[in-house]
Design an enzyme around this catalytic site. Structure first.
Site, PDB file in Angstrom:
ATOM      1  N   ARG A   1     -25.409  -1.635   7.412  1.00 21.18           N
ATOM      2  CA  ARG A   1     -25.086  -3.042   7.191  1.00 21.18           C
ATOM      3  C   ARG A   1     -25.446  -3.903   8.401  1.00 21.18           C
ATOM      4  NH1 ARG A   1     -19.446  -3.679   4.229  1.00 21.18           N
ATOM      5  NH2 ARG A   1     -20.747  -4.837   2.792  1.00 21.18           N
TER       6      ARG A   1
ATOM      7  N   LYS B   1       0.847  -1.196   0.000  1.00 24.72           N
ATOM      8  CA  LYS B   1       0.000   0.000   0.000  1.00 24.72           C
ATOM      9  C   LYS B   1       0.883   1.247   0.000  1.00 24.72           C
ATOM     10  CE  LYS B   1      -4.341   1.466   2.133  1.00 24.72           C
ATOM     11  NZ  LYS B   1      -5.349   1.159   3.177  1.00 24.72           N
TER      12      LYS B   1
ATOM     13  N   GLU C   1     -19.454  -5.303  10.498  1.00 25.39           N
ATOM     14  CA  GLU C   1     -20.407  -4.448  11.212  1.00 25.39           C
ATOM     15  C   GLU C   1     -21.505  -5.241  11.902  1.00 25.39           C
ATOM     16  OE1 GLU C   1     -18.544  -2.135   7.844  1.00 25.39           O
ATOM     17  OE2 GLU C   1     -19.560  -4.085   7.999  1.00 25.39           O
TER      18      GLU C   1
END
Length: 629
Positions: free
Chosen positions: A395, A280, A367
């Site tokens: 969610r 990343k 979640e």
């Protein structure tokens, strides 16, 4: 190379690896320079430069379907599909979207903003392809963080059991927004260091079949030998046991390795999981060395130093205000714990985690689990604070209904980024939470007018013992108001009159209060007397005050930075209907369509939620007045 001259990815077909390396450098330079001005998701995109270029060279988009999970790593894809010239407008009103967008390009075959959806979408596309007897590749690109989402695991199970032809690209950079957590992350860690396991078992089978017929026993044991080899070569066979052919790990910045494995995956029947290791932020030192997720998505920065260009804040960020108040109260109450679904940095919980590491739980991109985990803790007389963005709380809706509210458990939900968030657009606007939460029995829902009232609401929530309670708060910083030293408890369901008036009343809360007060002041100069009420408890309503207002025959204007359908204004209308009141009631809020990206101010103008709009609304519902001397 002039990236703005690119029309589609077909030019890649004629390029050799050396030319591709040069293109990679050009793309990174372009991204670093452009995003230093506009801001954006720089870390994820720098990490997938080679992977994206290799995908578009080896496959044929849009016939072959490339799905970007979450979608914040799709900038390179946008460059290669002819949108480099639009990057000056990234995330601006009517400009280039920060996520895949079908309306922008035929190459954007799946729109994403929330994680863990690509595999299910890809399975749908692959099943449709097979039913229509078409011939194309389906290639979802999913990160190691998104793979922890329950929906992704459900899809893996379906794809593997159905033996669907698909090439899943696991983009493993060891992070989502923040460093990843959990057992699956540990499995991937072992795979990263276990060495390659792909073609060896097939080469073994080929050799066994070439042995003269000296033993049907040898042929009969070939599969067993291959399975044993699988256990020997792979430290964890999670994907193979799910029905996937596992290839990798592959260096995601090495074109030779990527093409070699893509071509092998193409020849493999059934689902393939290609495990690609990327870095990343690769190619830009500040982003590449980031360990906590600061460079996942940023505002403008200075290219030379990586220093962020920020306007000095005159007030604390809302996320910080809330988390630090929770931290303060946790010093007095050992039952208080903090829970986040992979957003410790965004929710400003680093301080809490540092002081109370044993009471801080980052459950990863999960979640639903976070909500029910909080409920489980609440059954044991703990005081869980669930820090979650409004758009991500969607969610966990069933878990809020079924596990938290139905059991009437003392869970405090901190709904961050409530209201319009601006640049991230449709998938991230926090405008639905009032409508999907206010009708749930046992739920208390509130929103403060400023950070001082906010700290008192946090105190109220963590001292509330009668069931679930949620507090909405916006993205960004507070107003810089004076802060009380001692924390108070606000009586549940009580509103506060901010300005007296006799001609009409505005009922509003949170971010729209300044607009309401300004409109009332403008109208006062024109002879109108407008009452402004801080309707800080969205549920329960302050019924005592409502009876007083309706009995006085006042016209009512409700304002909410949330959807009108089923929202706060609807609640007030229902109250009036149920009690037989005939007052004029008008509402301002988010209309019945998804709100795209752009600055919050520009979006509010677009939907008619400005001070001028408020003045006009009030004039339309209030009897005309002569200007007073």
């Amino acid at each position: 190379m002039d990236l703005q001259s690119i029309k589609d990815p077909s030019f890649l077909k004629k390029m050799n690896n050396e030319e591709l390396e040069a293109l990679s450098a050009d793309v990174r330079k372009f991204l670093v320079e452009k995003l230093s001005i506009t801001g954006g998701h720089i870390g994820p995109n720098l990490g997938v430069v080679e992977l994206t270029i290799a995908l578009h060279k080896e496959f044929n988009s849009p016939k072959d379907k490339i799905l970007w999970d979450v979608g914040h790593q799709s900038y390179v894809h946008k460059i290669l599909t002819g949108r480099a010239g639009e990057f000056d407008t990234l995330k601006k009103f009517k400009g280039l979207c920060g996520f895949p967008k079908m309306a922008e390009s035929e190459h954007d075959v799946w729109e994403t903003g929330h994680s863990s959806t690509s595999l299910s979408g890809a399975m749908g596309m692959a099943a449709a392809r097979d039913l229509k007897k078409e011939n194309n590749y389906v290639l979802p690109v999913i990160g190691d963080g998104a793979l922890t989402g329950g929906m992704a695991l459900e899809a893996l199970n379906h794809i593997g059991s159905a033996k669907t032809d698909m090439i899943v690209i696991l983009n493993d950079n060891e992070m989502s927004i923040a460093p990843n957590v959990g057992a699956l992350h540990t499995v991937l860690g072992r795979l990263r260091t276990a060495g390659k396991y792909n073609w060896v078992k097939d080469e073994l089978e080929y050799l066994l079949k070439r042995i003269p017929a000296v033993g049907g026993k040898v042929a009969a044991t070939a599969e067993r030998i291959k399975d044993s080899l699988k256990y020997l070569l792979v430290s964890g066979i999670f994907f193979e046991e799910l029905g996937f052919t596992y290839l990798g790990p592959v260096d995601g910045h090495n074109y030779e390795e990527l093409f070699e494995n893509f071509r092998y995956a193409k020849k493999t029947k059934g689902p393939v999981l290609l495990h690609v290791i990327t870095k990343k932020g690769k190619g830009y030192t500040p982003a590449e060395t980031d360990k906590i997720g600061t460079w996942h998505g940023t505002g403008p920065y200075k290219v030379e130093t990586g220093a962020f260009v920020k306007t000095p804040a005159s007030a604390p960020a809302w996320s910080s205000l809330v988390s630090e108040t929770v931290r303060r109260l946790a010093r007095e109450d050992e039952r208080i714990v903090a829970i986040t679904p992979a957003m410790p940095v965004g929710s400003k919980l680093e301080g809490f985690a540092s002081e109370f590491p044993e009471r801080m739980y980052d459950v990863g991109i999960a979640e639903q689990h976070a909500a029910t985990f909080a409920a489980g803790m609440a059954t044991q007389n703990m005081k869980p604070f669930l820090a979650i963005y409004s758009t991500f709380l969607q969610r966990a809706y069933d878990q809020v209904v079924h596990d938290i509210c139905r059991q009437n458990l003392n869970v405090f939900i901190g709904i961050d980024r409530a209201g319009l968030v601006g640049a991230d657009g449709e998938t991230h606007q926090g405008v639905f939470d009032i409508a999907f939460m206010r009708h749930i029995p046992n739920m208390v829902l509130m929103m403060p007018k400023d950070e001082n009232e906010g700290q008192h609401m946090v105190n109220t929530a963590l001292k509330y013992d009668d069931g679930p309670i949620a507090m909405r708060f916006p993205r960004g910083n507070g107003w810089g108001v004076p802060m009380d030293e001692d924390l108070k408890q606000i009586p549940i369901g009580t509103w506060d009159v901010l300005k007296e008036g006799t001609d009409a009343v505005i009922l509003t809360f949170g971010t729209t209060i300044p607009m309401a007060l300004e409109a009332a002041e403008i109208l006062q100069k024109q002879g109108y007397s407008i009452k402004v009420v801080n309707a800080r408890f969205i549920k329960p309503l302050d019924e005592k005050m409502l009876h007083e207002l309706f009995s006085a025959k006042l016209p009512v204007l409700t304002i909410e930075e949330a959807v009108l359908q089923g929202g706060f204004g609807s609640y007030v209308l229902e109250f009036a209907h149920d009690h037989g009141y005939q007052n004029i009631i008008d509402r301002m809020g988010i209309p019945d369509h998804f709100i795209e990206h752009g600055s919050v101010e520009r979006l509010l103008e677009e939907i008619g939620m400005t001070t001028e709009d408020t003045v006009a609304k009030l004039k339309s519902i209030t009897p005309k007045k002569q200007k007073r001397a």
